[in-house]
Design a protein around this motif. Structure first.
Motif, PDB file in Angstrom:
ATOM      1  N   GLN A  89      41.155  37.504  50.944  1.00 58.83           N
ATOM      2  CA  GLN A  89      42.442  37.539  50.252  1.00 58.83           C
ATOM      3  C   GLN A  89      42.446  36.756  48.933  1.00 58.83           C
ATOM      4  O   GLN A  89      43.510  36.439  48.428  1.00 58.83           O
ATOM      5  N   MET A  90      41.287  36.442  48.405  1.00 61.09           N
ATOM      6  CA  MET A  90      41.236  35.685  47.156  1.00 61.09           C
ATOM      7  C   MET A  90      40.250  36.322  46.195  1.00 61.09           C
ATOM      8  O   MET A  90      39.327  37.024  46.614  1.00 61.09           O
ATOM      9  N   ASP A  91      40.452  36.067  44.913  1.00 65.76           N
ATOM     10  CA  ASP A  91      39.563  36.573  43.880  1.00 65.76           C
ATOM     11  C   ASP A  91      38.383  35.611  43.725  1.00 65.76           C
ATOM     12  O   ASP A  91      38.577  34.420  43.487  1.00 65.76           O
ATOM     13  N   SER A  93      35.679  36.559  41.705  1.00 69.37           N
ATOM     14  CA  SER A  93      34.938  37.034  40.528  1.00 69.37           C
ATOM     15  C   SER A  93      34.432  35.851  39.709  1.00 69.37           C
ATOM     16  O   SER A  93      35.202  34.966  39.331  1.00 69.37           O
ATOM     17  N   ARG A  95      32.705  33.381  40.607  1.00 72.70           N
ATOM     18  CA  ARG A  95      32.687  32.101  41.335  1.00 72.70           C
ATOM     19  C   ARG A  95      31.395  31.946  42.132  1.00 72.70           C
ATOM     20  O   ARG A  95      30.767  32.915  42.544  1.00 72.70           O
ATOM     21  N   ARG A 120      32.196  41.878  45.400  1.00 67.39           N
ATOM     22  CA  ARG A 120      33.511  41.420  44.931  1.00 67.39           C
ATOM     23  C   ARG A 120      33.397  40.547  43.682  1.00 67.39           C
ATOM     24  O   ARG A 120      34.374  39.974  43.239  1.00 67.39           O
TER      25      ARG A 120
END
Length: 175
Positions: A89-91, A93, A95, A120
């Motif tokens: 449920q989190m971005d 990109s 990271r 992702r």
């Protein structure tokens, strides 16, 4: 647990606590400053919470999310097919990501999670497993491992048998 008995502790509370502290120091020394912890639910949640607190004690404050994967269902044998039971449920990109898992066996879930996170947009993906069981032809290895465990069905400290024993504060096996 029909036909099988829960054994005495394979890994005690103090042993688990020491392993978590050791893993936190290893992660602290090798992960970039602003990494994200992604917990493979449900078995890894207790371990991840303790690891997060240990990292915080070292001055680290990673963001944490979860990814639900299943290859077991309600049984004790992996079906060999990994499926997503809860989407991330989190971005992530760009990271750097640390996957936190409970037990490394075949490596199928870890390999799936790595591919999923790279898909992702993760910049890099490392992994940490509380325990590693012997397995010939493992698909993926963890970067950080707390214990080498015997080839037994493990329960306690978040690990379950038919959704029971997650709250047991030590890890035992079934015989």
């Amino acid at each position: 647990m029909t036909g099988r008995n829960r054994e005495a502790a394979l890994f005690t509370e103090p042993q688990i606590s020491q392993a978590v502290q050791d893993l936190a120091r290893a992660v602290d020394g090798q992960c970039p400053d602003d990494f994200v912890m992604i917990v493979l639910m449900d078995g890894g949640m207790v371990f991840a919470a303790d690891l997060l607190r240990a990292l915080f004690g070292l001055g680290r404050n990673p963001q944490m999310g979860s990814l639900g994967l299943s290859s077991y269902g309600a049984g004790r044998q992996s079906r060999g097919v990994v499926r997503v039971t809860q989407e991330l449920q989190m971005d992530i990109s760009g990271r750097d990501v640390l996957i936190v898992d409970d037990v490394l066996e075949s490596g199928a879930s870890l390999e799936f999670a790595r591919d999923y996170l790279i898909g992702r947009g993760a910049n890099s993906v490392r992994s940490c497993a509380l325990a590693r069981k012997p397995y010939e032809g493992r698909k993926a290895q963890a970067d950080f491992v707390g214990f080498d465990a015997p080839d037994k069905f493990l329960l306690g400290y978040g690990l379950d048998d038919d959704l029971r024993y997650r709250g047991q504060p030590y890890i035992s096996g079934l015989s």
